[in-house]
Scaffold this motif. Structure first.
Motif, PDB file in Angstrom:
ATOM      1  N   VAL A  33       0.822  -1.194   0.000  1.00 17.32           N
ATOM      2  CA  VAL A  33       0.000   0.000   0.000  1.00 17.32           C
ATOM      3  C   VAL A  33       0.869   1.263   0.000  1.00 17.32           C
ATOM      4  CG1 VAL A  33      -0.338   0.286   2.492  1.00 17.32           C
ATOM      5  CG2 VAL A  33      -2.152   0.890   0.932  1.00 17.32           C
ATOM      6  N   ILE A  36       1.938   1.797  -3.444  1.00 16.40           N
ATOM      7  CA  ILE A  36       0.846   2.384  -4.229  1.00 16.40           C
ATOM      8  C   ILE A  36       0.825   3.896  -4.027  1.00 16.40           C
ATOM      9  CG2 ILE A  36      -1.658   2.533  -4.459  1.00 16.40           C
ATOM     10  CD1 ILE A  36      -1.814  -0.414  -4.027  1.00 16.40           C
ATOM     11  N   ILE A  40       1.673   6.413  -7.171  1.00 22.56           N
ATOM     12  CA  ILE A  40       0.590   7.277  -7.638  1.00 22.56           C
ATOM     13  C   ILE A  40       0.996   8.743  -7.430  1.00 22.56           C
ATOM     14  CG2 ILE A  40      -1.824   7.923  -7.324  1.00 22.56           C
ATOM     15  CD1 ILE A  40      -1.676   5.192  -8.439  1.00 22.56           C
ATOM     16  N   MET A 226     -17.057   4.068   0.661  1.00 22.59           N
ATOM     17  CA  MET A 226     -15.834   3.760  -0.086  1.00 22.59           C
ATOM     18  C   MET A 226     -16.138   2.899  -1.297  1.00 22.59           C
ATOM     19  SD  MET A 226     -13.357   3.154   3.102  1.00 22.59           S
ATOM     20  CE  MET A 226     -12.047   2.324   2.260  1.00 22.59           C
ATOM     21  N   GLY A 230     -15.394   4.289  -5.043  1.00 22.39           N
ATOM     22  CA  GLY A 230     -14.308   3.692  -5.807  1.00 22.39           C
ATOM     23  C   GLY A 230     -14.766   2.879  -6.994  1.00 22.39           C
ATOM     24  N   THR A 260     -13.527   8.163 -11.175  1.00 19.08           N
ATOM     25  CA  THR A 260     -13.126   6.816 -11.593  1.00 19.08           C
ATOM     26  C   THR A 260     -13.372   6.612 -13.087  1.00 19.08           C
ATOM     27  OG1 THR A 260     -15.296   6.104 -10.847  1.00 19.08           O
ATOM     28  CG2 THR A 260     -13.476   5.732  -9.353  1.00 19.08           C
ATOM     29  N   PHE A 283      -3.444  10.579 -12.794  1.00 16.99           N
ATOM     30  CA  PHE A 283      -2.844  10.130 -11.535  1.00 16.99           C
ATOM     31  C   PHE A 283      -3.213  11.072 -10.395  1.00 16.99           C
ATOM     32  CE2 PHE A 283      -0.239   6.421 -12.051  1.00 16.99           C
ATOM     33  CZ  PHE A 283      -0.177   6.286 -13.424  1.00 16.99           C
ATOM     34  N   GLY A 286      -6.422   9.907  -9.295  1.00 15.48           N
ATOM     35  CA  GLY A 286      -6.239   8.679  -8.529  1.00 15.48           C
ATOM     36  C   GLY A 286      -5.754   8.985  -7.125  1.00 15.48           C
ATOM     37  N   LEU A 289      -8.622  10.141  -5.011  1.00 14.06           N
ATOM     38  CA  LEU A 289      -9.434   8.989  -4.595  1.00 14.06           C
ATOM     39  C   LEU A 289      -8.762   8.238  -3.461  1.00 14.06           C
ATOM     40  CD1 LEU A 289     -10.578   7.392  -7.964  1.00 14.06           C
ATOM     41  CD2 LEU A 289     -12.042   8.244  -6.155  1.00 14.06           C
ATOM     42  N   LEU A 290      -7.442   8.050  -3.628  1.00 11.14           N
ATOM     43  CA  LEU A 290      -6.670   7.301  -2.640  1.00 11.14           C
ATOM     44  C   LEU A 290      -6.724   8.006  -1.288  1.00 11.14           C
ATOM     45  CD1 LEU A 290      -5.006   4.769  -2.884  1.00 11.14           C
ATOM     46  CD2 LEU A 290      -3.010   6.162  -3.344  1.00 11.14           C
ATOM     47  N   SER A 293     -10.069   7.625   0.353  1.00 14.59           N
ATOM     48  CA  SER A 293     -10.308   6.289   0.896  1.00 14.59           C
ATOM     49  C   SER A 293      -9.460   6.076   2.153  1.00 14.59           C
ATOM     50  CB  SER A 293     -10.055   5.216  -0.153  1.00 14.59           C
ATOM     51  OG  SER A 293      -8.705   4.878  -0.217  1.00 14.59           O
ATOM     52  N   PHE A 294      -8.251   6.664   2.192  1.00 20.04           N
ATOM     53  CA  PHE A 294      -7.452   6.593   3.428  1.00 20.04           C
ATOM     54  C   PHE A 294      -8.167   7.284   4.569  1.00 20.04           C
ATOM     55  CE2 PHE A 294      -3.062   6.148   1.318  1.00 20.04           C
ATOM     56  CZ  PHE A 294      -3.403   4.853   0.996  1.00 20.04           C
ATOM     57  N   ASN A 297     -10.827   5.171   5.844  1.00 22.40           N
ATOM     58  CA  ASN A 297     -10.256   4.056   6.581  1.00 22.40           C
ATOM     59  C   ASN A 297      -9.811   4.470   7.966  1.00 22.40           C
ATOM     60  OD1 ASN A 297      -9.705   1.333   6.303  1.00 22.40           O
ATOM     61  ND2 ASN A 297      -8.846   1.723   4.283  1.00 22.40           N
TER      62      ASN A 297
END
Lengths: 314, 446
Positions: A33, A36, A40, A226, A230, A260, A283, A286, A289-290, A293-294, A297
């Motif tokens: 992760v 990633i 990104i 999420m 996503g 997306t 990117f 992206g 989005l990342l 989502s973090f 989380n």
């Protein structure tokens, strides 16, 4: 012990080495992760230095193929937000009701039949949902304008509402199963205490069980968000892909475009020109989005940790 | 009164719950029934003589002698059409210029319609595109194409909107030499096409011909298998090792908590971001292949399913009774030996359940393979080419076929066939997982 000191050391060394190897492999899996994020971000940064974040976040002019190109993604962010919000608004009440029903109302046998139904809903590939939206839901939606009260015109069957509907169904299994676990975790004693005080089942659930498991329910909702945010294929196929903010902003019957879908749709053209601003802007999307989502989380983990602490504390 | 209200609320809750659940079950049916019934139509359908001609011509399947006999009979029904077309062409040349002008484009449409329905006209040079070599292979499509010959589609505009109006072409050509065409197409269509119930199980494994106009979905099925198996090949060892470490070796502490948190975060990464990562890392940085490839796609999918595999394996390992482990340790087995010979075998069915479910997920994912592995048009990838070649895959090609293909409407049966096949693969894997889990539950109960 029958082992000689040398053999014992050797054994301990082997054990240590084994543990080291296992730790290494586990780290590789877990640190994926990190890779990633790094890769990104590495490909997203050139966009922010070349074009700048201001245009990206504030402008609605998305003309990546023009000369000079414009990369205003505000409408795309709005599209993602709108579709996700609508899907979550639809899915959360339904999902919570279904979870309440699964955990406290239905007899055991029926639950055993329903579990596979929910698993199947979760297992159907997203592209099949998209195909279903395109071939079954969109034509229905297109014709709905003529028989629905109010006589409003639906220009196209692929719009934000179609995408949100399908997204809601796709988020449902996650919401149901996670919140059912949370409700189950509230325990039998709590329920029986409430029943003993003369509460009906609805009162027990809403005044006792739900407040006791609210953190679990919240993380279920976060997971649903999420999942909806996503998701790529359904919104790509069913949302219409027009980079515009609907007017008025809550008009779900207009086509929108999401982050997306933009990544998926534009990268096909952009992979020929790795290194161009168009490549990097995807990117950047992206990365956004990342990061969201973090955040979801982290929020989920924080809520669960707080709950655990509260339970431990008494 | 108050009690009544409370009771009512209680019933309302129950009703709401039942509604929510019933709605979900109905929605599942709403998705699955059309996908399966129409998807079934790709395997079992009423095939025309053109289907048999195509099968013999492209796949060398079928009986040449019988096809010849059948074609001779078909020819008897088709001949009047061709004769009328030829006669009208001569008549057209002799017509006054104004009338010729009026009829020429309509005639061209009819002639084109006949070629689409019945295949190329005898005597003309063979068309270059394979899709034009044969007429309609499916009876329901043959009937639609016949209707295109019989009726001209026009639109009537008014304030309330537009309305489709079908005008019979026979009126336009009344009294000309072309008139018999409409009669025979209307009357003898069955004799021209000879529809027959056709079972085509090899739709699953046949190569596609001319971008899915004919043939099957073999390359896609094969590509999906490569990708999902490849992903599991990478994810399963990594996932099991990580699960063993977390369950049997790790001492709770900040570093382990951090690793766990990383795994959870990985599970929440949107699938399209995995695709971007696969492109940026596996293809552009590591250069595992010159461009998109099965390998890059499988690696990307492996990362995607890794958290699922880890979690399922952890649960399975945690469910192994403590007594097993203590027994092994008491017999003098080291930790590694305990894990390898006692814990893992006992946890195996549970681990398998997770693996099977993850494989279904990998098979159905589209977004991660768009930039790493998938191509729209391609032949079967040989096992020796998986390291360097991209592949078609069911999920991606379903998307491609129903949105970007040039003949979206005509290839609905292929799209539904693909969707049904994909859903069937995924659901079969899930069913296997459910059965496995039931067995585990029974065994644990004793």
């Amino acid at each position: 012990m029958l082992l000689s000191p040398g053999a014992r050391t050797r054994r301990r060394l082997a054990e240590l080495a084994g543990r080291g190897v296992l730790f290494g492999i586990t780290s590789v899996a877990a640190l994926a992760v990190m890779a990633i994020i790094f890769f990104i971000a590495r490909d997203a940064l050139p966009f922010f230095t070349q074009v700048g974040a201001r245009e990206f976040f504030l402008s609605t002019e998305w003309y990546p193929a023009h000369q000079p190109p414009r990369f205003g993604a505000a409408a795309i962010f709005a599209g993602s937000l709108l579709v996700t919000a609508a899907a979550v608004l639809l899915a959360v009440p339904l999902g919570l009701f279904a979870a309440l029903c699964m955990s406290d109302v239905l007899p055991f046998g029926v639950r055993q039949i329903l579990k596979p139904v929910i698993e199947m809903l979760a297992a159907i590939p997203s592209v099949v949902y998209g195909f279903f939206a395109l071939t079954v839901v969109a034509p229905l939606m297109q014709n709905a304008g003529s028989w629905l009260p109010g006589q409003f015109e639906i220009a196209s069957g692929v719009n934000a509402l179609t995408a949100s509907l399908i997204l809601a169904v796709m988020a449902l299994p996650t919401i149901v199963s996670v919140s059912e676990d949370a409700l189950q975790a509230a325990g039998r004693e709590l329920r029986e205490g409430s029943y003993a005080l003369g509460a009906t089942r609805a009162e027990t659930l809403f005044k006792v069980v739900v407040p006791a498991s609210v953190s679990g329910l919240f993380s279920a909702v976060l997971l649903g968000v999420m999942r909806a945010m996503g998701e790529t294929m359904v919104v790509w196929m069913a949302s219409g892909n027009a980079a515009q903010i609907p007017r008025p902003w809550y008009n779900l019957l207009q086509p929108v475009r999401t982050l997306t879908a933009t990544i998926a749709g534009d990268m096909g053209e952009a992979d020929q020109m790795t290194g161009s601003a168009h490549y990097h802007v995807l990117f950047a999307m992206g990365l956004c989005l990342l990061l969201v989502s973090f955040a979801c989380n982290l929020a989920g983990e924080w809520i669960v940790a707080r709950q655990r602490k509260r339970l431990r504390g008494g | 009164m108050r009690l009544k209200l409370r009771k009512l609320m209680d019933h309302a809750l129950t009703a709401g719950g039942y509604l929510a659940i019933g709605g979900m079950a109905l929605f599942l049916l709403w998705v699955l029934v059309p996908v399966f019934t129409k998807g079934f139509g790709a395997y079992v359908f009423r095939g025309t003589v053109e289907h048999r001609r195509m099968m013999l011509g492209e796949f060398n399947r079928g009986d040449l002698a019988r096809l010849r006999a059948e074609l001779a009979e078909v020819w008897r029904a088709r001949e009047p059409v061709y004769r009328a077309v030829a006669a009208f062409e001569r008549e057209l040349d002799a017509m006054p210029a104004a009338r010729r002008k009026a009829l020429r484009s309509a005639f061209r449409e009819v002639r084109e319609g006949v070629a689409v329905l019945l295949g190329p006209e005898p005597g003309v040079p063979l068309p270059a595109l394979t899709r034009r070599l044969y007429g309609q292979t499916r009876w329901e499509q043959a009937r639609e194409k016949a209707a295109d010959i019989l009726f001209e589609e026009t639109w009537e505009y008014s304030d309330a909107g537009s309305r489709r109006v079908l005008v019979p072409r026979a009126e336009q050509f009344e009294g000309t030499a072309l008139a018999p065409v409409f009669d025979s197409v209307e009357r003898d269509l069955a004799a021209m096409m000879r529809p027959r119930l056709t079972v085509y199980p090899r739709f699953l494994t046949d190569r596609s011909i001319d971008a899915h106009f004919f043939g099957g979905i073999g390359p896609e099925v094969l590509g999906t298998l490569y990708l999902s198996l490849g992903a599991m090949l990478v994810a399963v060892p990594l996932g099991i090792v990580a699960a063993v470490y977390f369950q049997e070796y790790a001492k709770e502490g900040p570093s382990v908590a951090f690793l766990r948190s990383c795994v959870n975060t990985l599970a929440g990464v949107p699938s399209v971001v995995f695709g971007l990562f696969g492109l940026a890392f596996f293809i552009n940085t590591l250069r595992v292949s010159p461009g998109k490839s099965v390998l890059a796609g499988a690696l990307t999918l492996a990362l995607l399913v890794l958290p699922t595999v880890i979690r399922a394996s952890e649960e399975a390992i945690a469910a192994v009774p403590r007594a097993f482990k203590e027994g092994a340790m008491a017999l003098g087995a080291g930790r590694f030996r305990t894990v390898a010979t006692v814990i893992l075998p006992a946890a195996l069915p549970g681990i398998l359940t997770g693996i099977v479910i993850s494989m279904g997920r990998a098979a159905g994912e589209t977004a991660p393979i768009i930039f790493t592995a998938a191509v729209s048009v391609g032949q079967m990838v040989k096992p020796s080419e998986v390291l360097s070649q991209p592949t078609p895959a069911l999920s991606w090609n379903l998307y491609n076929l129903c949105t970007e293909h040039e003949a979206v409407e005509e290839l609905r049966h292929v799209q539904f066939g693909m969707a049904a096949t994909l859903v069937l693969i995924v659901l079969a894997l899930n069913l296997a997982a459910i059965l496995l889990r039931a067995r585990v539950a029974r065994r644990l109960k004793g």
